[in-house]
Design a protein around this motif. Structure first.
Motif, PDB file in Angstrom:
ATOM      1  N   VAL A  13     102.402 -32.419 -60.634  1.00  6.86           N
ATOM      2  CA  VAL A  13     101.768 -31.904 -59.412  1.00  6.86           C
ATOM      3  C   VAL A  13     100.277 -31.819 -59.690  1.00  6.86           C
ATOM      4  CG1 VAL A  13     101.722 -30.069 -57.695  1.00  6.86           C
ATOM      5  CG2 VAL A  13     103.850 -30.570 -58.921  1.00  6.86           C
ATOM      6  N   GLY A  14      99.480 -32.688 -59.059  1.00  4.97           N
ATOM      7  CA  GLY A  14      98.087 -32.838 -59.441  1.00  4.97           C
ATOM      8  C   GLY A  14      97.105 -31.870 -58.821  1.00  4.97           C
ATOM      9  N   SER A  15      97.461 -31.250 -57.705  1.00  7.42           N
ATOM     10  CA  SER A  15      96.527 -30.353 -57.023  1.00  7.42           C
ATOM     11  C   SER A  15      96.761 -28.907 -57.433  1.00  7.42           C
ATOM     12  CB  SER A  15      96.707 -30.466 -55.509  1.00  7.42           C
ATOM     13  OG  SER A  15      95.934 -29.492 -54.843  1.00  7.42           O
ATOM     14  N   PRO A  23     103.389 -29.381 -54.204  1.00  5.48           N
ATOM     15  CA  PRO A  23     104.727 -29.009 -54.670  1.00  5.48           C
ATOM     16  C   PRO A  23     105.854 -29.483 -53.760  1.00  5.48           C
ATOM     17  CG  PRO A  23     103.221 -27.182 -54.980  1.00  5.48           C
ATOM     18  CD  PRO A  23     102.482 -28.216 -54.173  1.00  5.48           C
ATOM     19  N   VAL A  24     105.603 -29.546 -52.456  1.00  6.76           N
ATOM     20  CA  VAL A  24     106.620 -30.055 -51.526  1.00  6.76           C
ATOM     21  C   VAL A  24     106.906 -31.525 -51.825  1.00  6.76           C
ATOM     22  CG1 VAL A  24     107.155 -30.516 -49.098  1.00  6.76           C
ATOM     23  CG2 VAL A  24     105.944 -28.423 -49.731  1.00  6.76           C
ATOM     24  N   LEU A  46     100.241 -28.516 -62.525  1.00  3.30           N
ATOM     25  CA  LEU A  46      98.973 -28.248 -63.212  1.00  3.30           C
ATOM     26  C   LEU A  46      98.394 -26.885 -62.856  1.00  3.30           C
ATOM     27  CD1 LEU A  46      97.121 -31.692 -63.150  1.00  3.30           C
ATOM     28  CD2 LEU A  46      98.576 -30.701 -64.944  1.00  3.30           C
ATOM     29  N   ALA A  47      98.857 -26.279 -61.782  1.00  4.21           N
ATOM     30  CA  ALA A  47      98.396 -24.938 -61.444  1.00  4.21           C
ATOM     31  C   ALA A  47      98.875 -23.906 -62.463  1.00  4.21           C
ATOM     32  CB  ALA A  47      98.884 -24.545 -60.045  1.00  4.21           C
ATOM     33  N   TYR A  97      90.483 -38.162 -56.542  1.00  2.00           N
ATOM     34  CA  TYR A  97      91.581 -37.282 -56.925  1.00  2.00           C
ATOM     35  C   TYR A  97      91.025 -35.945 -57.435  1.00  2.00           C
ATOM     36  CZ  TYR A  97      90.480 -39.190 -61.557  1.00  2.00           C
ATOM     37  OH  TYR A  97      89.842 -39.579 -62.702  1.00  2.00           O
ATOM     38  N   PRO A  98      91.858 -34.916 -57.553  1.00  3.53           N
ATOM     39  CA  PRO A  98      91.379 -33.582 -57.912  1.00  3.53           C
ATOM     40  C   PRO A  98      90.838 -33.483 -59.339  1.00  3.53           C
ATOM     41  CG  PRO A  98      93.570 -33.475 -56.927  1.00  3.53           C
ATOM     42  CD  PRO A  98      93.285 -34.910 -57.202  1.00  3.53           C
ATOM     43  N   ALA A  99      89.904 -32.564 -59.530  1.00  2.00           N
ATOM     44  CA  ALA A  99      89.349 -32.305 -60.863  1.00  2.00           C
ATOM     45  C   ALA A  99      90.427 -31.846 -61.837  1.00  2.00           C
ATOM     46  CB  ALA A  99      88.247 -31.258 -60.769  1.00  2.00           C
ATOM     47  N   SER A 100      91.457 -31.184 -61.342  1.00  5.30           N
ATOM     48  CA  SER A 100      92.552 -30.734 -62.206  1.00  5.30           C
ATOM     49  C   SER A 100      93.228 -31.917 -62.894  1.00  5.30           C
ATOM     50  CB  SER A 100      93.578 -29.945 -61.392  1.00  5.30           C
ATOM     51  OG  SER A 100      93.912 -30.633 -60.191  1.00  5.30           O
TER      52      SER A 100
END
Length: 199
Positions: A13-15, A23-24, A46-47, A97-100
């Motif tokens: 899960v990248g965000s 997550p959905v 990743l959260a 894409y997200p920094a995470s």
């Protein structure tokens, strides 16, 4: 009898954004992978990982097991290390894409090497394709193997209903992606086990 030699698939899960939809999407993808039957499936969010942006001076490519990662990153490192294939679930933020995800990638190197990666993206009109194009470029540098077929969900807020894609044909597209990912996962796993990758 269960096949214990199935390759391990890690759905990422990248965000980490508040109110994220990732997550959905990841839950649905993991369910499709479990139904497919070609993998032992794990999901990692990743959260739930300590992902500082400041990196040590030495590249993880050269530091190997001595690379000084935060203790809170250990579950991510172990999951990446043990995985034989990845599905990266990513939104598109500002055409990328997200920094995470970038942090998760940059804290590692050999954990991605000679392993296949599929992408499931979501966003506005482009469905996250800009994010995927950037990820393909970055993961190629780490000697990962991005596969051709993935899933993209334009205007995801109308494309999903009750935790699943509204278009019933999507399950067929997911099977195609997972078939390709299984082939690459088994082929590359056998290759890694027979001879060291010449990175």
């Amino acid at each position: 009898m269960e096949n214990n030699n199935k390759p391990k698939l890690l759905v990422i899960v990248g965000s980490v954004r508040e109110g994220r939809f990732g997550p959905v999407v990841a839950d649905w993808v993991a369910g499709q992978a479990a139904t497919h039957g070609g993998f032992e499936v794990e999901t990692l969010d990743l959260a739930e990982v300590d992902l500082p942006l400041a990196l040590p001076a030495t590249s993880p490519k050269f530091a190997g097991d001595a690379y000084p990662r935060p203790a809170g990153m250990a579950p991510l490192t172990a999951a990446l290390e043990s995985a034989d294939a990845f599905v990266v679930v990513t939104p598109e933020y500002n055409h990328s894409y997200p920094a995470s995800l970038k942090a998760a990638i940059d804290w590692h190197f050999t954990q991605w090497t000679a392993k296949p990666v599929a992408f499931v993206s979501y966003g506005g009109g482009a469905g996250g394709r800009h994010a995927v194009l950037h990820l393909e470029n970055v993961l190629n540098e780490l000697h990962a193997v991005p596969i051709r077929d993935g899933l993209a969900f334009p205007n995801y807020w109308t494309a999903w209903q009750d935790g699943r894609p509204a278009d019933q044909a999507t399950e067929g597209y997911a099977k195609t992606m997972l078939d390709q990912l299984t082939w690459w996962a088994n082929a590359l796993k056998a290759a890694r086990e027979s001879v060291p990758y010449p990175a």
